[in-house]
Design a protein around this motif. Sequence first.
Motif, PDB file in Angstrom:
ATOM      1  N   LEU A   1       0.762  -1.267  -0.014  1.00 58.79           N
ATOM      2  CA  LEU A   1       0.058   0.006   0.011  1.00 58.79           C
ATOM      3  C   LEU A   1       0.769   1.294   0.106  1.00 58.79           C
ATOM      4  CD1 LEU A   1      -2.620  -1.288   2.588  1.00 58.79           C
ATOM      5  CD2 LEU A   1      -2.823  -0.958   0.053  1.00 58.79           C
ATOM      6  N   ALA A   2       1.943   1.394   0.760  1.00 59.58           N
ATOM      7  CA  ALA A   2       2.823   2.630   0.958  1.00 59.58           C
ATOM      8  C   ALA A   2       3.552   2.691  -0.471  1.00 59.58           C
ATOM      9  CB  ALA A   2       3.868   2.241   2.052  1.00 59.58           C
ATOM     10  N   THR A   3       3.924   1.901  -1.145  1.00 58.97           N
ATOM     11  CA  THR A   3       4.656   1.731  -2.538  1.00 58.97           C
ATOM     12  C   THR A   3       3.840   2.364  -3.453  1.00 58.97           C
ATOM     13  OG1 THR A   3       6.152   0.012  -2.077  1.00 58.97           O
ATOM     14  CG2 THR A   3       6.290   0.577  -4.181  1.00 58.97           C
ATOM     15  N   LEU A   4       2.429   1.767  -3.554  1.00 64.35           N
ATOM     16  CA  LEU A   4       1.308   2.145  -4.344  1.00 64.35           C
ATOM     17  C   LEU A   4       1.260   3.547  -4.141  1.00 64.35           C
ATOM     18  CD1 LEU A   4      -0.417   0.851  -6.678  1.00 64.35           C
ATOM     19  CD2 LEU A   4      -2.072   0.475  -4.803  1.00 64.35           C
ATOM     20  N   LEU A   5       1.199   4.156  -3.124  1.00 71.17           N
ATOM     21  CA  LEU A   5       0.974   5.475  -2.631  1.00 71.17           C
ATOM     22  C   LEU A   5       1.972   6.349  -3.300  1.00 71.17           C
ATOM     23  CD1 LEU A   5      -0.679   7.671  -1.193  1.00 71.17           C
ATOM     24  CD2 LEU A   5       0.887   7.146   0.728  1.00 71.17           C
ATOM     25  N   MET A   6       3.369   6.031  -3.380  1.00 71.29           N
ATOM     26  CA  MET A   6       4.409   6.720  -3.828  1.00 71.29           C
ATOM     27  C   MET A   6       4.633   6.652  -5.430  1.00 71.29           C
ATOM     28  SD  MET A   6       5.343   8.345  -1.271  1.00 71.29           S
ATOM     29  CE  MET A   6       6.923   9.360  -1.822  1.00 71.29           C
ATOM     30  N   ILE A   7       4.180   5.100  -5.700  1.00 70.58           N
ATOM     31  CA  ILE A   7       4.386   4.641  -7.193  1.00 70.58           C
ATOM     32  C   ILE A   7       2.846   4.268  -7.486  1.00 70.58           C
ATOM     33  CG2 ILE A   7       5.623   3.411  -9.010  1.00 70.58           C
ATOM     34  CD1 ILE A   7       8.008   3.365  -7.098  1.00 70.58           C
ATOM     35  N   PRO A   8       2.098   5.067  -7.922  1.00 74.16           N
ATOM     36  CA  PRO A   8       0.747   4.599  -8.262  1.00 74.16           C
ATOM     37  C   PRO A   8       0.573   3.863  -9.583  1.00 74.16           C
ATOM     38  CG  PRO A   8       0.796   7.055  -8.610  1.00 74.16           C
ATOM     39  CD  PRO A   8       2.293   6.619  -8.038  1.00 74.16           C
ATOM     40  N   ASP A   9       1.229   2.592  -9.695  1.00 70.73           N
ATOM     41  CA  ASP A   9       1.301   1.935 -10.968  1.00 70.73           C
ATOM     42  C   ASP A   9       1.055   0.397 -10.524  1.00 70.73           C
ATOM     43  OD1 ASP A   9       1.592   1.184 -13.513  1.00 70.73           O
ATOM     44  OD2 ASP A   9       3.542   0.638 -13.194  1.00 70.73           O
ATOM     45  N   LEU A  10       0.010  -0.267 -10.540  1.00 70.42           N
ATOM     46  CA  LEU A  10      -0.086  -1.721 -10.158  1.00 70.42           C
ATOM     47  C   LEU A  10       0.921  -2.694 -10.603  1.00 70.42           C
ATOM     48  CD1 LEU A  10      -1.670  -3.081  -8.305  1.00 70.42           C
ATOM     49  CD2 LEU A  10      -3.394  -3.426 -10.276  1.00 70.42           C
ATOM     50  N   LYS A  11       1.187  -2.570 -11.940  1.00 71.20           N
ATOM     51  CA  LYS A  11       2.110  -3.522 -12.273  1.00 71.20           C
ATOM     52  C   LYS A  11       3.458  -3.434 -11.878  1.00 71.20           C
ATOM     53  CE  LYS A  11       2.008  -4.229 -16.879  1.00 71.20           C
ATOM     54  NZ  LYS A  11       2.547  -3.960 -18.209  1.00 71.20           N
ATOM     55  N   SER A  12       4.056  -1.951 -11.716  1.00 66.00           N
ATOM     56  CA  SER A  12       5.374  -1.922 -10.975  1.00 66.00           C
ATOM     57  C   SER A  12       5.474  -2.554  -9.652  1.00 66.00           C
ATOM     58  CB  SER A  12       5.678  -0.252 -11.129  1.00 66.00           C
ATOM     59  OG  SER A  12       5.731  -0.047 -12.532  1.00 66.00           O
ATOM     60  N   VAL A  13       4.234  -2.178  -8.857  1.00 64.60           N
ATOM     61  CA  VAL A  13       4.351  -2.493  -7.357  1.00 64.60           C
ATOM     62  C   VAL A  13       4.075  -4.003  -7.450  1.00 64.60           C
ATOM     63  CG1 VAL A  13       2.980  -2.486  -5.322  1.00 64.60           C
ATOM     64  CG2 VAL A  13       3.185  -0.512  -6.917  1.00 64.60           C
ATOM     65  N   ILE A  14       3.435  -4.717  -8.330  1.00 62.66           N
ATOM     66  CA  ILE A  14       3.551  -6.184  -8.181  1.00 62.66           C
ATOM     67  C   ILE A  14       4.813  -6.642  -8.476  1.00 62.66           C
ATOM     68  CG2 ILE A  14       2.453  -8.226  -9.442  1.00 62.66           C
ATOM     69  CD1 ILE A  14      -0.166  -6.632  -9.711  1.00 62.66           C
ATOM     70  N   ILE A  15       5.514  -6.006  -9.552  1.00 61.88           N
ATOM     71  CA  ILE A  15       6.931  -6.388  -9.843  1.00 61.88           C
ATOM     72  C   ILE A  15       7.940  -6.287  -8.682  1.00 61.88           C
ATOM     73  CG2 ILE A  15       8.899  -5.889 -11.223  1.00 61.88           C
ATOM     74  CD1 ILE A  15       7.119  -5.219 -13.554  1.00 61.88           C
ATOM     75  N   ILE A  16       7.681  -5.181  -7.864  1.00 60.04           N
ATOM     76  CA  ILE A  16       8.522  -4.684  -6.842  1.00 60.04           C
ATOM     77  C   ILE A  16       8.294  -6.158  -5.694  1.00 60.04           C
ATOM     78  CG2 ILE A  16       8.720  -3.258  -4.735  1.00 60.04           C
ATOM     79  CD1 ILE A  16       8.385  -0.875  -6.849  1.00 60.04           C
ATOM     80  N   ILE A  17       6.961  -6.190  -5.352  1.00 56.16           N
ATOM     81  CA  ILE A  17       6.716  -7.203  -4.391  1.00 56.16           C
ATOM     82  C   ILE A  17       7.207  -8.675  -4.846  1.00 56.16           C
ATOM     83  CG2 ILE A  17       4.917  -8.270  -2.903  1.00 56.16           C
ATOM     84  CD1 ILE A  17       5.319  -5.322  -2.398  1.00 56.16           C
ATOM     85  N   SER A  18       6.885  -9.075  -6.125  1.00 53.66           N
ATOM     86  CA  SER A  18       7.288 -10.263  -6.485  1.00 53.66           C
ATOM     87  C   SER A  18       8.973 -10.348  -6.208  1.00 53.66           C
ATOM     88  CB  SER A  18       7.245 -10.399  -7.996  1.00 53.66           C
ATOM     89  OG  SER A  18       5.441 -10.416  -7.967  1.00 53.66           O
ATOM     90  N   THR A  19       9.606  -9.182  -6.720  1.00 53.19           N
ATOM     91  CA  THR A  19      11.296  -9.258  -6.624  1.00 53.19           C
ATOM     92  C   THR A  19      11.642  -9.373  -5.084  1.00 53.19           C
ATOM     93  OG1 THR A  19      11.261  -8.145  -8.371  1.00 53.19           O
ATOM     94  CG2 THR A  19      13.397  -8.395  -7.244  1.00 53.19           C
TER      95      THR A  19
END
Length: 921
Positions: free
Chosen positions: A715-733
Amino acid sequence: MATTQPDETSAKRTVSQRRNLFEVLFKKFNTFYEKIFSNIGKQLGHRPLIYIFISIALTGLCSLGFLRSNIINNADILFIPTDCKSVRDRDVVAKKLPVNYDDYYLHQDVDLGIYGDVIFITRNRGNIRRPNVRNELARIYNLIQHINVTYENRTYFYEDLCAKRDHRCVIEGDLFFRESFWQRLQDKELQNYLANDLYTDDDGIANFLPFIFGNNFTINFEKSTLFSKVLKLHFNLRRTSIVNGKLVNVENISRMWEQAFLEFFEHFHSVMVQTIYSVSTSIDQELEKNIMLDMMLVVVTFMVMIVVATICLSIRSTFAQSPMYLSGSGVLATMLGLVSGFGICLLVGIPMCPLVFVTPFLVIGVGTDDMFLIYSAYRRTKSSDTTVQRLAETFRLCGSGITITSLTNVIAFLAGATTNFYGIRLFCLYTSASLAFCYFYQIMLFGSTIALYNNCINNNRHTVILCLTDRTSSTDNPKSRRRHRQQCLPLKGMFVYITKPLFTTYGQIIVCSIFVIYTIFAVYGALQMRDGMKLGQLLNDKSYAKLYYDTLDEEFDIHPLVQFIITEPIPYWRHDYIKRIRDFISQAKQLDGMDKNFEIAWFSLLGYNGYEHPLDNGTLFMDTIHGFVNLFPPFANDLIFNKTHLLTSRFYLKYAVVHYNSNDGRLVNQLYSLTEQSQLPIKVYSSLFKYYEQMYEVIPNIIQTFLIAIEAMYLATLLMIPDLKSVIIIISTMGMILTSLVATLHIWGIQASSVMMVELVMSVGFCSDFCVHIVHAFLTGTGTRKERAQQALINMGMPILCACISSIIGVFFLGTAHSYLFRTFFKTIIAIMILGAIHALCFLPVILSVIGSHWPSHMNNRIQHSDTYQLAPINTNDTQTSGNLNEEILLTREKLQRTSNTIEEEEDKDELMSTTTKNIV
């Protein structure tokens, strides 16, 4: 300016209309954050000294909390779950069956008691029964009982403070000094007093011989010999005593005698036996000593970090413009963050514990990461701009990145504070507060120092010796101007060449294939992780208590007794109730891990089954109980009754084996479930249950904390980087990094425990640091996916690599630490830094170049950037040589007329201008 054709304009308008929601959100959010941080940079550039003063003053204010410093060293409080059932049951058992220190039995105590324990091992590993060894042990035994302390002008010997039975001190193992025992062995009568290694003396008390002589003792009844190389004595002390008819608390005096016991053996030496000793508070005392022994490592680490940071920042700079003070101020900002974080926690009443002294090493790593990113952004600004402009541009470039990583780190540790382990909760609170202040000071203090540094350069002042003028720098000569510029970070240019193969088609296929295979092995390795931890692992390698617990594990098997307490009066005289109790015992013995042959139960000896007296209303039963207690005094403390009712009773079973992992806790839970299903008012309890429950709770708490941390960081990353695909890539990594970390720690021999939980929670924050910087740089770049991924790696690769290297070097000395906690922390930091760097610098950019977000604005910005170039016509009537020269000049002009955004581009300009001039001449 080149004119934009109508079809190009319409094409760009059509492209902009196809922007998706995440693109619009990211652009708006990013513009908003860049504006905020640009204003912050302007303020720092205008008034750097004021913000430096504010940082120092705020630190001084927070440090007032150290005046009310409070440190908790109690291992039971720190490492036992706060909702531990056995801890709650202990109070019930103590109330229902209070300990009688004048008729004391160790197995009836509600905890491990107050004691002094000593293990004797013969020097040559010979038989401890030899006459000269027995005489030496008798001498030591006598000396121990003469240890004394003085309290309120009265001297107390062991006899005055010992727990007693039949007016004699209860010392487990004093059987060794009874002549009757050795006489029976010599007369070949000892086997008549033995049953399942239980020796019953004339007083009717059973002595478990493996508890005294260790696991490997042997008795030869035919030859009348006993062989053992060890002897353990357990000196029991009391908490209360009856003085003049009143119950008086003497626990403090008993604790004093414990300390005298320790001091005695610290200075004692025997040529015949080795003495290994401990007391009930040894773990708590040694945890406190761990802090003092390893605190010097904190000081060394800070000094090393300053040196490493200075080298990284100054590797290609001249001495006159060396950013030496910048590296010092960056590390100072980290130190102030630690002081402020610790101080504010103490100020609001949060106590400290030994675990929080891991925090400095963690905050150092995060702080230096922010420092390198800020400095890297500063070196990408125009050197011709004013200080205010450069600071504004610096924080516009890096503000969002360091904010995301700091925010996710703080959130990760706040999520860790939801655990049931109080010690880990304290560690997470102190770390989150320190990280928040560290972020604040990196902006205010380090940013202000950069402003002062830039002022020195603009004024041609020496940056190391401030009172001198830097006569070597001049803005008139392009060569001298280029000479005094140092690169952003050392060897940044190598990423341009090294990363090119990664983004070819074959490179992408190879990298993805390697990581698929790697992930399979990592998941397999993580699934092999086992849990468990022994108390001795918490202690210093040189600790007397660690030696004691290691010897105890090696020489003695622990088979803890389990108490079953019927807490309410029931009609014991009825056969159906007796049958329920016997069925319950039978079911408990069938559980995996319980001894099926051991039982200490008063009703088994009593033989009362209810069938012989079917009309009994309890009167006959109570008469039988009174006679039974007179006949078997050891059961007097297990039966609490009045004239008409048996109020509380207790019986015992035993563990068959102790695994020191979650299997012990699983058995505890099975016993709890069995008592709930028994339809009897019964509780099951052991003084060791709290440790077994702790082991059982570790893995569920790790999983729960991870899920909360990952969700919060999502949620915090999505707030600063509001792009679902990028956040999913970050969490997966991040998930891949953590999985490989668990596998690595398993290979390194570390088991899941409450200590490992600290390190894994810490790793969640580090994982986000590696991923977020690359993804944020990728989204803010221009061009195709491959171009943006490569540029993100070039811009962010060196700061990430420098932060990893500096963190590894910073914690390197922890490998020599005396405590298990610091050594496992060292292994975790090494593993997470290497794995994080590999994922961030190899795998993540390749994945982004294949499936990363690609928006129309990425290409629009590129087109608009190209429109700013000025192209000159080529004279086609020139000769071939002249045409080639003109073409080179025109291409050079095209490059020179672009707007320079970084120092590197300005350096390229200088070099290009110089080369072109030579060619023209």
